[in-house]
Scaffold this motif. Structure first.
Motif, PDB file in Angstrom:
ATOM      1  N   PHE A 156       0.955  -1.273   0.052  1.00 51.06           N
ATOM      2  CA  PHE A 156      -0.046   0.116  -0.120  1.00 51.06           C
ATOM      3  C   PHE A 156       0.653   1.340  -0.100  1.00 51.06           C
ATOM      4  O   PHE A 156       1.989   1.262   0.381  1.00 51.06           O
ATOM      5  CB  PHE A 156      -0.899   0.043   1.108  1.00 51.06           C
ATOM      6  N   THR A 157       0.272   2.520  -0.354  1.00 50.01           N
ATOM      7  CA  THR A 157       1.017   3.751  -0.250  1.00 50.01           C
ATOM      8  C   THR A 157       0.913   4.006   1.020  1.00 50.01           C
ATOM      9  O   THR A 157       0.116   3.569   2.133  1.00 50.01           O
ATOM     10  CB  THR A 157       0.332   4.676  -1.334  1.00 50.01           C
ATOM     11  N   PRO A 158       2.062   4.905   1.656  1.00 46.96           N
ATOM     12  CA  PRO A 158       2.189   5.499   2.867  1.00 46.96           C
ATOM     13  C   PRO A 158       0.658   6.108   3.415  1.00 46.96           C
ATOM     14  O   PRO A 158       0.431   5.962   4.405  1.00 46.96           O
ATOM     15  CB  PRO A 158       3.229   6.434   2.757  1.00 46.96           C
ATOM     16  N   ASP A 159       0.100   6.629   2.389  1.00 49.03           N
ATOM     17  CA  ASP A 159      -1.064   7.365   2.706  1.00 49.03           C
ATOM     18  C   ASP A 159      -2.337   6.589   2.528  1.00 49.03           C
ATOM     19  O   ASP A 159      -3.518   7.084   2.413  1.00 49.03           O
ATOM     20  CB  ASP A 159      -1.076   8.829   2.073  1.00 49.03           C
ATOM     21  N   VAL A 160      -2.184   5.233   2.398  1.00 48.74           N
ATOM     22  CA  VAL A 160      -3.500   4.298   2.123  1.00 48.74           C
ATOM     23  C   VAL A 160      -4.745   4.818   3.035  1.00 48.74           C
ATOM     24  O   VAL A 160      -4.616   5.307   4.216  1.00 48.74           O
ATOM     25  CB  VAL A 160      -2.925   3.017   2.224  1.00 48.74           C
ATOM     26  N   VAL A 161      -5.788   4.357   2.252  1.00 52.51           N
ATOM     27  CA  VAL A 161      -6.931   4.523   3.016  1.00 52.51           C
ATOM     28  C   VAL A 161      -7.520   3.239   2.800  1.00 52.51           C
ATOM     29  O   VAL A 161      -7.691   2.648   1.684  1.00 52.51           O
ATOM     30  CB  VAL A 161      -7.935   5.668   2.373  1.00 52.51           C
ATOM     31  N   TYR A 162      -8.123   2.546   4.034  1.00 53.33           N
ATOM     32  CA  TYR A 162      -8.773   1.307   3.841  1.00 53.33           C
ATOM     33  C   TYR A 162     -10.104   1.158   4.892  1.00 53.33           C
ATOM     34  O   TYR A 162      -9.966   1.596   5.849  1.00 53.33           O
ATOM     35  CB  TYR A 162      -7.579   0.160   4.537  1.00 53.33           C
ATOM     36  N   LYS A 163     -10.993   0.888   4.008  1.00 56.36           N
ATOM     37  CA  LYS A 163     -12.274   0.643   4.803  1.00 56.36           C
ATOM     38  C   LYS A 163     -12.986  -0.682   4.433  1.00 56.36           C
ATOM     39  O   LYS A 163     -12.658  -1.186   3.401  1.00 56.36           O
ATOM     40  CB  LYS A 163     -13.417   1.672   4.020  1.00 56.36           C
TER      41      LYS A 163
ATOM     42  N   SER B 209      -6.291   4.766   8.176  1.00 58.87           N
ATOM     43  CA  SER B 209      -5.414   5.301   6.984  1.00 58.87           C
ATOM     44  C   SER B 209      -3.915   5.394   7.468  1.00 58.87           C
ATOM     45  O   SER B 209      -3.816   5.503   8.802  1.00 58.87           O
ATOM     46  CB  SER B 209      -6.134   6.919   6.694  1.00 58.87           C
ATOM     47  N   GLY B 210      -3.196   5.510   6.428  1.00 51.67           N
ATOM     48  CA  GLY B 210      -1.691   5.418   6.774  1.00 51.67           C
ATOM     49  C   GLY B 210      -1.349   3.966   6.944  1.00 51.67           C
ATOM     50  O   GLY B 210      -1.897   2.875   7.693  1.00 51.67           O
ATOM     51  N   ARG B 211      -0.210   3.747   6.450  1.00 53.37           N
ATOM     52  CA  ARG B 211       0.476   2.221   6.868  1.00 53.37           C
ATOM     53  C   ARG B 211       0.773   1.977   8.250  1.00 53.37           C
ATOM     54  O   ARG B 211       0.575   0.830   8.642  1.00 53.37           O
ATOM     55  CB  ARG B 211       1.994   2.116   5.918  1.00 53.37           C
ATOM     56  N   GLU B 212       1.332   3.003   9.087  1.00 49.91           N
ATOM     57  CA  GLU B 212       1.462   2.542  10.482  1.00 49.91           C
ATOM     58  C   GLU B 212       0.276   2.171  11.026  1.00 49.91           C
ATOM     59  O   GLU B 212       0.139   1.221  11.755  1.00 49.91           O
ATOM     60  CB  GLU B 212       1.930   3.668  11.189  1.00 49.91           C
TER      61      GLU B 212
ATOM     62  N   GLU C 186      -6.117   3.054  -2.197  1.00 53.85           N
ATOM     63  CA  GLU C 186      -7.154   2.838  -1.494  1.00 53.85           C
ATOM     64  C   GLU C 186      -7.964   1.576  -1.768  1.00 53.85           C
ATOM     65  O   GLU C 186      -7.978   0.990  -3.063  1.00 53.85           O
ATOM     66  CB  GLU C 186      -8.315   4.113  -1.945  1.00 53.85           C
ATOM     67  N   ARG C 187      -8.454   1.014  -0.634  1.00 57.34           N
ATOM     68  CA  ARG C 187      -9.161  -0.248  -0.832  1.00 57.34           C
ATOM     69  C   ARG C 187     -10.588  -0.205  -0.068  1.00 57.34           C
ATOM     70  O   ARG C 187     -10.117   0.252   1.312  1.00 57.34           O
ATOM     71  CB  ARG C 187      -8.281  -1.481  -0.376  1.00 57.34           C
ATOM     72  N   ILE C 188     -11.527  -0.237  -0.427  1.00 62.71           N
ATOM     73  CA  ILE C 188     -12.508  -0.413   0.222  1.00 62.71           C
ATOM     74  C   ILE C 188     -13.345  -2.083  -0.093  1.00 62.71           C
ATOM     75  O   ILE C 188     -13.663  -2.553  -1.143  1.00 62.71           O
ATOM     76  CB  ILE C 188     -13.839   0.454  -0.457  1.00 62.71           C
ATOM     77  N   GLY C 189     -13.492  -2.612   1.035  1.00 64.85           N
ATOM     78  CA  GLY C 189     -13.740  -3.943   1.180  1.00 64.85           C
ATOM     79  C   GLY C 189     -15.523  -4.176   1.372  1.00 64.85           C
ATOM     80  O   GLY C 189     -15.761  -3.428   2.578  1.00 64.85           O
ATOM     81  N   TYR C 190     -16.090  -4.810   0.734  1.00 64.23           N
ATOM     82  CA  TYR C 190     -17.564  -4.756   0.971  1.00 64.23           C
ATOM     83  C   TYR C 190     -17.710  -6.113   1.229  1.00 64.23           C
ATOM     84  O   TYR C 190     -17.785  -7.042   0.266  1.00 64.23           O
ATOM     85  CB  TYR C 190     -18.455  -4.541  -0.216  1.00 64.23           C
ATOM     86  N   PHE C 191     -17.832  -6.500   2.402  1.00 62.94           N
ATOM     87  CA  PHE C 191     -18.275  -8.116   2.933  1.00 62.94           C
ATOM     88  C   PHE C 191     -19.579  -8.400   2.783  1.00 62.94           C
ATOM     89  O   PHE C 191     -20.460  -7.945   3.243  1.00 62.94           O
ATOM     90  CB  PHE C 191     -17.876  -8.136   4.297  1.00 62.94           C
ATOM     91  N   VAL C 192     -19.937  -8.829   1.624  1.00 68.49           N
ATOM     92  CA  VAL C 192     -21.657  -9.120   1.129  1.00 68.49           C
ATOM     93  C   VAL C 192     -22.143 -10.212   1.876  1.00 68.49           C
ATOM     94  O   VAL C 192     -23.070 -10.150   2.342  1.00 68.49           O
ATOM     95  CB  VAL C 192     -21.379  -9.192  -0.404  1.00 68.49           C
ATOM     96  N   ILE C 193     -21.323 -11.318   1.785  1.00 71.72           N
ATOM     97  CA  ILE C 193     -22.052 -12.682   2.572  1.00 71.72           C
ATOM     98  C   ILE C 193     -20.970 -13.058   3.635  1.00 71.72           C
ATOM     99  O   ILE C 193     -19.784 -12.947   3.649  1.00 71.72           O
ATOM    100  CB  ILE C 193     -22.235 -13.472   1.645  1.00 71.72           C
TER     101      ILE C 193
END
Length: 146
Positions: free
Chosen positions: A35-42, A54-57, A131-138
């Motif tokens: 991921f980039t250092p300024d990642v956004v993960y939801k 947000s952020g790698r750390e 940026e990664r957005i995970g949709y846990f559908v089931i």
């Protein structure tokens, strides 16, 4: 389709596969380097925002906490489609994730069907997830009979 586009698509597919392989092995420090250092993960469970980092750390801390509660991960990636625009790209991928946790002295298998919406960027000679957005559908959980 040019050879360059095919090469980029392969690199992006390898990126999401590396995420799965390294996650399954709980190599969290290597996962966050995808991921980039300024990642956004939801992460959404249905309509509920279950994770937002947000952020790698911060990502590494959150992922380590999560991994400490999981005995076994098993991930299988499916479809992956991308749209490439120079040094930026977007992608959609589908994944099956299985996790075994111990609850009340018993192994519980959680089975997740996930759709990821990703934004990628080419930096320092490689593709990274910005940026990664995970949709846990089931989501299904059941006790394992050992």
């Amino acid at each position: 389709m040019t050879l360059e586009i095919l090469n980029t698509k392969e690199q992006l597919r390898n990126l999401i596969d590396d995420y799965a392989y390294l996650s399954d092995e709980k190599k969290i420090s290597e996962v966050v380097n995808l991921f980039t250092p300024d990642v956004v993960y939801k992460a959404y469970m249905g309509d509920f925002l279950a994770g937002n980092v947000s952020g790698r750390e911060n990502m590494e801390k959150e992922f380590n906490v999560h991994a400490s509660h999981v005995k076994t991960y098993f991930t299988l990636n499916g479809q992956h489609s991308v749209k490439i625009n120079g040094n930026m790209a977007t992608g959609i991928s589908f994944t099956q994730i299985k996790m075994i946790r111990e609850t009340g002295g018993k192994d519980v298998l959680s089975d997740y069907s996930v759709k990821y919406d990703d934004k990628y960027v080419f930096q320092e000679g490689k593709w990274l997830i910005k940026e990664r957005i995970g949709y846990f559908v089931i989501v299904e959980a059941r006790e394992l009979k050992n």
